[in-house]
Design an enzyme around this catalytic site. Sequence first.
Site, mmCIF file in Angstrom:
data_model
loop_
_atom_site.group_PDB
_atom_site.id
_atom_site.type_symbol
_atom_site.label_atom_id
_atom_site.label_comp_id
_atom_site.label_asym_id
_atom_site.label_seq_id
_atom_site.Cartn_x
_atom_site.Cartn_y
_atom_site.Cartn_z
ATOM 1 N NE ARG A 68 -4.986 -23.688 -2.677
ATOM 2 C CZ ARG A 68 -5.644 -24.795 -3.049
ATOM 3 N NH1 ARG A 68 -6.091 -24.909 -4.293
ATOM 4 N NH2 ARG A 68 -5.869 -25.773 -2.192
ATOM 5 C CG HIS A 72 -2.408 -16.424 -5.161
ATOM 6 N ND1 HIS A 72 -1.731 -16.126 -3.994
ATOM 7 C CD2 HIS A 72 -3.495 -17.145 -4.791
ATOM 8 C CE1 HIS A 72 -2.382 -16.655 -2.956
ATOM 9 N NE2 HIS A 72 -3.444 -17.277 -3.430
ATOM 10 N N GLY A 78 -4.112 -9.008 -13.745
ATOM 11 C CA GLY A 78 -4.573 -9.925 -14.783
ATOM 12 C C GLY A 78 -3.705 -11.167 -14.927
ATOM 13 C CG ASP A 80 0.456 -10.163 -16.020
ATOM 14 O OD1 ASP A 80 0.441 -10.866 -14.983
ATOM 15 O OD2 ASP A 80 0.748 -8.950 -16.008
ATOM 16 C CD GLU A 91 2.150 -10.047 -9.461
ATOM 17 O OE1 GLU A 91 1.511 -11.123 -9.426
ATOM 18 O OE2 GLU A 91 2.146 -9.285 -10.451
ATOM 19 C CG ASN A 97 1.718 -14.447 -4.197
ATOM 20 O OD1 ASN A 97 0.592 -14.926 -4.146
ATOM 21 N ND2 ASN A 97 1.971 -13.300 -4.822
ATOM 22 N N PRO A 164 -7.669 -12.153 -2.198
ATOM 23 C CG PRO A 164 -9.392 -13.269 -3.297
ATOM 24 C CD PRO A 164 -8.009 -12.717 -3.516
ATOM 25 C CG HIS A 194 -9.753 -23.558 -0.897
ATOM 26 N ND1 HIS A 194 -10.226 -22.504 -0.140
ATOM 27 C CD2 HIS A 194 -8.668 -23.074 -1.577
ATOM 28 C CE1 HIS A 194 -9.459 -21.433 -0.352
ATOM 29 N NE2 HIS A 194 -8.525 -21.757 -1.221
ATOM 30 C CB THR A 195 -12.170 -29.871 -3.543
ATOM 31 O OG1 THR A 195 -12.401 -31.271 -3.320
ATOM 32 C CG2 THR A 195 -11.638 -29.702 -4.954
ATOM 33 C CG ASP A 247 -12.386 -31.663 0.649
ATOM 34 O OD1 ASP A 247 -13.159 -31.897 1.592
ATOM 35 O OD2 ASP A 247 -12.611 -32.008 -0.528
ATOM 36 C CG ASP A 255 -14.010 -34.984 -3.725
ATOM 37 O OD1 ASP A 255 -13.913 -33.912 -3.080
ATOM 38 O OD2 ASP A 255 -13.576 -36.064 -3.284
#
Length: 326
Positions: A68, A72, A78, A80, A91, A97, A164, A194-195, A247, A255
């Site tokens: 994640r 993020h 970008g 970085d 951030e 975050n 997102p 997100h699995t 999941d 998976d």
Amino acid sequence: MGSESSNSVIVSMFVVVVLLALDASLVHGQGTRVGFYSKTCPRVESIVRSTVQTHFGSNPAIAPGLLRMHFHDCFVNGCDASILIEGTNTERTAPPNSLLRGFEVIDDAKAKLEAACPGVVSCADILTLAARDSVFLTKGQSWQVPTGRRDGRVSLASDTTNLPSARDSVDVQKQKFAEKGLDTKDLVVLAGGHTIGTAACRLFSYRLYNFTTSGNGADPTIDPAFLPQLRALCPQNGDAARRVGLDPGSQNRFDTSYFNNLMKGRGVLESDQKLWTDASTKTFVQRFLGVSVFNVEFGRSMVKMSNVDVKTGTQGEIRKLCSAIN
């Protein structure tokens, strides 16, 4: 006639060269390439891998955390490593975050690399490699990671507004991904990350109680048999910080059960479940029900994402500490 034929051959060859160049740009990115440190720090990948593995052994939650974190990072200015910088209004302090984990893993790997190859390996590359290793440690498939990124010098909480969100519609998700040069397939593939991992109740409990004004107030796309389970895990007015597997039944293994759960109405986040109810993304969800196809596509989309707006050459810097600008 001979001249026209010759010109046709030249044009065809030119097209082939252009296509090959385009394909290479996707594989190697904007100035990054596989084996970038082969001479300057040949043990970089083994050092990062062993560090991630050690931390994973004592806390498996760092695997989805690092995955994640990389995502993020790439979506804000970008890939970085700007997400790693500590300080007021960076951030790292932004609400999206606040629940990220695994910073200590990157710091540990950086310290080891500074001892082995001082001032050579960027924090951005360490994070990118660690994300790949996290997938592999949770039984996913590995892939080659192009390296050569440099670290950014700017980190502002105000720049995280384009990340997102769990409440985004599919159209909004597609727009945010398109702004990063990622298409609808990349969106579905990367959402498949997100699995592994969990989400706090506060990110989705509104779906269980306050989604509609009629009936039981739950999101109608939730499987009726699954709703009581989620409500038991996240009681109304209960602990908003309690974490639930994204999941269900396979949150620790990389998976395709994530996609199977979407098909059954068992996606935990609203933004995830919408990938099944929207025709433009449902096609890809159906395609990725197969393990091998998803694993291969995930590696490709990760390489593509990890080259979003990267800094290379003389841009940025190579940080001495990942948590601070030089």
